[in-house]
Scaffold this active site. Sequence first.
Site, mmCIF file in Angstrom:
data_model
loop_
_atom_site.group_PDB
_atom_site.id
_atom_site.type_symbol
_atom_site.label_atom_id
_atom_site.label_comp_id
_atom_site.label_asym_id
_atom_site.label_seq_id
_atom_site.Cartn_x
_atom_site.Cartn_y
_atom_site.Cartn_z
ATOM 1 N N GLU A 1 -9.852 -1.939 5.094
ATOM 2 C CA GLU A 1 -10.514 -1.653 6.356
ATOM 3 C C GLU A 1 -11.752 -2.540 6.505
ATOM 4 O OE1 GLU A 1 -8.849 -0.069 8.391
ATOM 5 O OE2 GLU A 1 -8.491 2.047 7.927
ATOM 6 N N HIS B 1 -7.509 -4.888 9.977
ATOM 7 C CA HIS B 1 -7.196 -4.662 8.565
ATOM 8 C C HIS B 1 -5.891 -5.354 8.177
ATOM 9 C CE1 HIS B 1 -4.955 -0.622 9.503
ATOM 10 N NE2 HIS B 1 -4.054 -1.559 9.285
ATOM 11 N N ASN C 1 -7.878 -2.887 14.048
ATOM 12 C CA ASN C 1 -9.261 -3.186 13.656
ATOM 13 C C ASN C 1 -9.328 -4.401 12.717
ATOM 14 O OD1 ASN C 1 -8.237 -2.205 11.279
ATOM 15 N ND2 ASN C 1 -9.615 -0.447 11.116
ATOM 16 N N ASP D 1 0.820 -1.202 0.000
ATOM 17 C CA ASP D 1 0.000 0.000 0.000
ATOM 18 C C ASP D 1 0.861 1.263 0.000
ATOM 19 O OD1 ASP D 1 0.882 -0.470 2.634
ATOM 20 O OD2 ASP D 1 -1.101 -1.056 3.310
HETATM 21 C C1 F6R Z 1 1.343 -1.483 6.099
HETATM 22 C C2 F6R Z 1 0.047 -2.167 6.143
HETATM 23 C C3 F6R Z 1 -0.774 -2.190 7.392
HETATM 24 C C4 F6R Z 1 0.049 -2.443 8.644
HETATM 25 C C5 F6R Z 1 -0.836 -2.416 9.881
HETATM 26 C C6 F6R Z 1 -0.033 -2.605 11.148
HETATM 27 O O1 F6R Z 1 1.917 -1.610 4.827
HETATM 28 O O2 F6R Z 1 -0.370 -2.678 5.166
HETATM 29 O O3 F6R Z 1 -1.771 -3.180 7.292
HETATM 30 O O4 F6R Z 1 0.683 -3.690 8.540
HETATM 31 O O5 F6R Z 1 -1.517 -1.196 9.943
HETATM 32 O O6 F6R Z 1 0.825 -1.519 11.296
HETATM 33 P P1 F6R Z 1 1.977 -1.516 12.413
HETATM 34 O O7 F6R Z 1 2.934 -2.556 12.020
HETATM 35 O O8 F6R Z 1 2.561 -0.134 12.324
HETATM 36 O O9 F6R Z 1 1.288 -1.804 13.692
#
Ligand code: F6R
Length: 255
Positions: free
Chosen positions: A147, A142, A140, A71
């Site tokens: 989301e 994701h 959440n 992403d």
């Molecule tokens: C990042 C991504 C997100 C993160 C998730 C956890 O490329 O795709 O799904 O993996 O938000 O983020 P952290 O590791 O910062 O807790």
Amino acid sequence: MREVMDLEVFATAEEAGARVADLAAQQVENFPRSVLGLATGSTPIPIYEGIVRHVRAGRITLAQVTTFNLDEYVGLGPDDPHSFAFYMRQHLFGPLALNPAQTFMPPNQGPDLKTRAPSYDRLIEGRGGIDWQLLGIGRNGHIGFNEPGTPFDSETHIAALSDSTRRANAPWFDNDWDRVPRQAVTMGLATIMRSRAIVLAAFGEDKADALAQAFRGPLTPEVPASVLRSHPSVVVIADRAAARLLAPSRGAYPV
Ligand code: F6R
């Protein structure tokens, strides 16, 4: 349907991160031309440190891999320090001097972005598909920036970030969640599910509920990571805090 994926639990995030780095190294050692799907955020930092160590120790080279990131925030240029392109150069691509032609980020700028976003899936397919996909998980549930409510059959698309996600990412923006972009382009859930093997890393107490919902609750778009239970090759690597609500399913658990 499996209740819990293959799960390995480690005492600390550092140890768990080193294990994920070992799995990445095994993949590249066995298949030097692997197509890797990569994540950003806090979770991959010890993982990328471990991969860099493996390369510097001469165990593997990433010279022949191709990478596709999950992403990218809409509208941020690659030199913006908040962009995931910048993050990747800082933590992995720069230290390993990867050729930019090997590393792909989702399209994230331009007026026709909505129609161009799914072309990322075609680009991935053109390189033979993702062999090994690294995922983190949001509080959440994701994965990528899919989301809650994102359809399981989604391809790469523009996603509106939830308030919860924007608050979680505020530390990257001087703790001002108002500055966190409202949209990102993300691989869809179908894009992720087409990967041949998936490693989901989850570190810290604030991931415990999301992991439990994903792997113990109903299979539902309301918990996007629950889709992973219908994938044949998913390994979850967690630290003890994140795995608190899950029972280990195999392996040795140094906890
Ligand atoms: C990042 C991504 C997100 C993160 C998730 C956890 O490329 O795709 O799904 O993996 O938000 O983020 P952290 O590791 O910062 O807790």
